[in-house]
Design a protein around this motif. Sequence first.
Motif, PDB file in Angstrom:
ATOM      1  N   HIS A 527       0.934  -0.887   0.226  1.00 10.69           N
ATOM      2  CA  HIS A 527       0.156   0.105   0.576  1.00 10.69           C
ATOM      3  C   HIS A 527       0.363   1.327  -0.266  1.00 10.69           C
ATOM      4  O   HIS A 527       0.767   2.466  -0.950  1.00 10.69           O
ATOM      5  CB  HIS A 527      -1.026   0.345   1.480  1.00 10.69           C
ATOM      6  N   LEU A 528       2.255   1.538   0.839  1.00  8.72           N
ATOM      7  CA  LEU A 528       2.959   2.948   0.849  1.00  8.72           C
ATOM      8  C   LEU A 528       4.173   2.439  -0.547  1.00  8.72           C
ATOM      9  O   LEU A 528       5.208   3.222  -0.442  1.00  8.72           O
ATOM     10  CB  LEU A 528       3.326   2.423   2.357  1.00  8.72           C
ATOM     11  N   GLY A 529       3.977   1.948  -0.983  1.00  8.99           N
ATOM     12  CA  GLY A 529       4.691   1.887  -2.380  1.00  8.99           C
ATOM     13  C   GLY A 529       6.052   1.588  -2.402  1.00  8.99           C
ATOM     14  O   GLY A 529       7.136   1.174  -3.234  1.00  8.99           O
ATOM     15  N   GLU A 530       6.643   0.791  -0.993  1.00 10.39           N
ATOM     16  CA  GLU A 530       8.113   0.222  -0.873  1.00 10.39           C
ATOM     17  C   GLU A 530       8.383  -0.908  -1.859  1.00 10.39           C
ATOM     18  O   GLU A 530       7.493  -1.725  -1.647  1.00 10.39           O
ATOM     19  CB  GLU A 530       7.888   0.106   0.842  1.00 10.39           C
ATOM     20  N   ALA A 531       9.389  -0.896  -1.753  1.00 10.05           N
ATOM     21  CA  ALA A 531       9.806  -2.372  -2.241  1.00 10.05           C
ATOM     22  C   ALA A 531      10.000  -3.242  -1.704  1.00 10.05           C
ATOM     23  O   ALA A 531      10.244  -3.605  -0.738  1.00 10.05           O
ATOM     24  CB  ALA A 531      11.980  -2.360  -2.986  1.00 10.05           C
ATOM     25  N   ARG A 532       9.239  -4.490  -2.375  1.00  8.73           N
ATOM     26  CA  ARG A 532       9.312  -5.922  -1.349  1.00  8.73           C
ATOM     27  C   ARG A 532      10.757  -6.218  -0.655  1.00  8.73           C
ATOM     28  O   ARG A 532      11.470  -6.172  -1.742  1.00  8.73           O
ATOM     29  CB  ARG A 532       8.211  -7.098  -2.303  1.00  8.73           C
ATOM     30  N   SER A 533      11.001  -7.342   0.167  1.00  4.18           N
ATOM     31  CA  SER A 533      12.513  -7.233   0.471  1.00  4.18           C
ATOM     32  C   SER A 533      12.342  -8.697   0.750  1.00  4.18           C
ATOM     33  O   SER A 533      10.770  -9.199   1.838  1.00  4.18           O
ATOM     34  CB  SER A 533      13.707  -5.946   1.493  1.00  4.18           C
ATOM     35  N   ASP A 559       1.271   5.346   7.942  1.00  8.60           N
ATOM     36  CA  ASP A 559       1.677   6.441   7.325  1.00  8.60           C
ATOM     37  C   ASP A 559       3.208   5.180   6.697  1.00  8.60           C
ATOM     38  O   ASP A 559       3.786   5.880   5.689  1.00  8.60           O
ATOM     39  CB  ASP A 559       2.270   7.974   7.420  1.00  8.60           C
ATOM     40  N   ARG A 560       3.551   5.170   8.245  1.00  5.71           N
ATOM     41  CA  ARG A 560       5.016   4.457   7.470  1.00  5.71           C
ATOM     42  C   ARG A 560       5.013   3.163   7.726  1.00  5.71           C
ATOM     43  O   ARG A 560       4.121   2.871   9.239  1.00  5.71           O
ATOM     44  CB  ARG A 560       6.255   5.325   8.346  1.00  5.71           C
ATOM     45  N   ARG A 725       7.030  11.207  12.103  1.00  2.03           N
ATOM     46  CA  ARG A 725       6.335  11.488  11.199  1.00  2.03           C
ATOM     47  C   ARG A 725       4.838  10.960  11.554  1.00  2.03           C
ATOM     48  O   ARG A 725       5.023   9.782  10.905  1.00  2.03           O
ATOM     49  CB  ARG A 725       6.689  12.199  10.293  1.00  2.03           C
ATOM     50  N   GLY A 726       4.069  11.448  11.202  1.00  5.19           N
ATOM     51  CA  GLY A 726       2.918  10.144  10.772  1.00  5.19           C
ATOM     52  C   GLY A 726       2.134   9.361  11.404  1.00  5.19           C
ATOM     53  O   GLY A 726       2.667   8.995  12.663  1.00  5.19           O
ATOM     54  N   HIS A 727       1.528   8.179  10.806  1.00  7.41           N
ATOM     55  CA  HIS A 727       0.630   7.201  11.661  1.00  7.41           C
ATOM     56  C   HIS A 727       2.186   6.265  11.816  1.00  7.41           C
ATOM     57  O   HIS A 727       1.924   5.090  10.742  1.00  7.41           O
ATOM     58  CB  HIS A 727      -0.105   6.710  11.739  1.00  7.41           C
ATOM     59  N   THR A 728       2.661   5.558  12.479  1.00  3.32           N
ATOM     60  CA  THR A 728       3.634   4.445  12.125  1.00  3.32           C
ATOM     61  C   THR A 728       3.386   2.712  12.903  1.00  3.32           C
ATOM     62  O   THR A 728       3.010   3.253  14.088  1.00  3.32           O
ATOM     63  CB  THR A 728       4.818   4.271  12.981  1.00  3.32           C
ATOM     64  N   LEU A 729       2.981   2.290  11.809  1.00  2.00           N
ATOM     65  CA  LEU A 729       2.867   0.238  12.296  1.00  2.00           C
ATOM     66  C   LEU A 729       3.594   0.774  12.757  1.00  2.00           C
ATOM     67  O   LEU A 729       4.894  -0.294  11.920  1.00  2.00           O
ATOM     68  CB  LEU A 729       2.320   0.193  11.264  1.00  2.00           C
TER      69      LEU A 729
END
Length: 822
Positions: A527-533, A559-560, A725-729
């Motif tokens: 959802h955040l568009g991060e590359a899979r690792s 958000d993160r 910053r923002g809401h971090t999981l």
Amino acid sequence: MPDHGGMADSYVRVRGAREHNLRTIDVDIPRDALVAFTGVSGSGKSSLAFGTLYAEAQRRYFESVAPYARRLIHQVGAPKVEDITGLPPAVALEQRRSAPTSRSSVGTVTTLSNTLRMLFSRAGDYPDGATGRLDSDAFSPNTAAGACPECHGLGTVHQVTEDSLVPDPSRSVREGAVAAWPGAWQGKNLRDILAALGHDIDRPWRDLPQADRDWILFTDEQPVVTVHPVREAGRIQRPYKGQYMSARRYVLHTFADSKSDTLRTRVRGFMTAQPCPVCAGRRLRPEALAVTFAGRDIATLAGLPLGALADVLRPTAARPDDEPAPALARDLVARIEVLTELGLGYLSMDRPAPTLSAGELQRLRLATQLRSGLFGVVYVLDEPSAGLHPADTESLLTVLHRLKEAGNSLFVVEHDMDVVRRADWIVDIGPRAGEHGGRVLHSGPVEGLADVTGSATRRFLFAAEPPADRTPRTPTGALSLHGVTLHNLRGLDAVFPLGVFTAVTGVSGSGKTTLVTRVLAEAVRDHLGEARSDTGEDAGAGPTARAQLTAAEGLDAVDRLVRVDQRPIGRTPRSNLATYTGLFDAVRKVFAATDAARARGYTAGRFSFNVAAGRCETCQGEGFVAVELLFLPGTYAPCTDCHGARYNPETLQITYRDRTIADVLAMTVDDAAAFLADLPSAARSLRTLQDVGLGYLRLGQPATELSGGEAQRIKLAAELQRARRGHTLYLLDEPTTGLHPADTEVLLRQLHGLVDAGHTVVVVEHDMGVAAGADHVIDLGPGGGAEGGRIVAAGTPAEVAAAPGSRTAPYLARRRARPKPS
């Protein structure tokens, strides 16, 4: 020392132990007993159990081997102790993860696969026309005789397709249509080479002739082309010769040869892993797969959960011994039953070793020892309860007592108070960590610790007041996953409340880690568009399956994503706490700013042990040298030139406040916090390390000496020092592993602080104290493997503690009712 009533010969007597932070201690420890070594993290208990007792037993063994072999291992060194008497031979079962490859499995770790292969070789049903029986090696995918010729025993083949290499066919080559090429020098050069070869690099990819597209992506040709000068961006490009490499060749070459995990992860995105078309993912030659036992081939049996495999073998095991099969089947069943007792019945023999937790690996080795028939030895175990649900801990204790009854001694470094209460004897080290520990506070029966007021362990063993019920926080929203399918999760629906602290519980193998660190992490990352690792579970085991979801809701609120796992922060002594957290950069700059350094022209780089100018060349700045041992695992020994300082003499002539750079690396976090208090960037990092209970670690402590729990807390500290910053999981997998209950309290304060700051924390956890203090509990089960994968209870700790059918419920209820440590 206590008077043992004339039974001194039944004790291991230690005199003058001063390994690491031990303060020249004397202690007597009974043999033929279950002895628990306790104390806060860094107090010195492992230095006594492993660094002194096991190390001395190992040294004595080395002295018994042939002189030629001793020449190869003399650098290992002896523990710092004046005398040890009454010490039997020792076997160590540590929490340290070995270096298993993707070919290592549960079957190879336990040697079960050897017996199963022998069973197929000698008693398998061969097809009509078979010319003779196959050797047992022919049933191993790790040998040339048995490995599938197409996939070389891996079970998968990597394919590179046009869709994977060109995600946007509307682009031209000049615009980066071939996404597999790096965007910097190689992509530009290959573009120019293609133009020189006559290809249209400005035409949309989809409009190019198929023959041209196939050649650009898949050719094995590697022409060398002279690229002539062209005017670009107002400048004339110089002519150069370049060698062309197709996109497929580049991806496969990089994946096979690159030493960079980041680069390998990147190119993996342009590959598809599919079951081998020859062996259908079963890794073996067709001749071996044609042989069956009980109507199944060896790959099918190896893929069954161990408990189910034992059920298949029992009818054969019950037959009389007039053929090889019954004896081999009985041996397999007996060994599997021990593994099932240890809560590992959900594993299959073909489960890759890199996917196992350190606790699972240790229990596999423990089961092997139980069947070894050894007696009269000392088993030194490092937290055998790590990674175990309380229900599984009961079975572990049964196995430990069986080892003791067989005539062995068990010296157990342990933080689980339920295990400590069942010990015959306790050695409590403390009172605190590092230089504030290293003393024996109590050595005697467990109940005797109740009178030792300076012990941090005492208050958790003998609590004095009932706990106050904590009001759970109110969620700010929810993150919902629907139709989750992966491993033993089948169509699962899960809801994670946001803005609260959630503990995910369940027996070993119930699906907790899969749900949180695989499925939830992948959904948020996508959802955040991060590359899979690599997620860690299957690191080193090749490409992994992705979870299937029918829907995911509530992701917009995050958000993160921060995932804090127990993977090492480095694999050699070159990696350490100071470099990982970044605080060493500030330290090096301070040394470079001294008058003496400036006079010599030393920059901050001079004070990096990775730079040739300042480091010791003998050990290349590692402080240790690798020692290869014949027939034994390799080890590291201090460098004979710099003696572990890492630097050359010229660099060590530079001091800051009368300390060398090596002196600073030798400081504990607590000492460095005082010494570097006026250095803001370093002081901030050091404070966060203290906040997560790591004040006892040395700044330069090699990554190879850190436990998984310590590595996880270092990662958490590195995260806490960043601006949020923002809401971090935050996702954590068993963060209390390796922690004394007192240290767990420190860690939980930090995690609850993150929630109080508006973030969400989700932990996979077996510690009932953590679950009891959570806002929300998700309990998976009811069993492990095929018997798990379902949410059996969810709600507040009080609600889950009362849930029928939950194996966690009675232990959670007992923990909530237990008096609170005073």
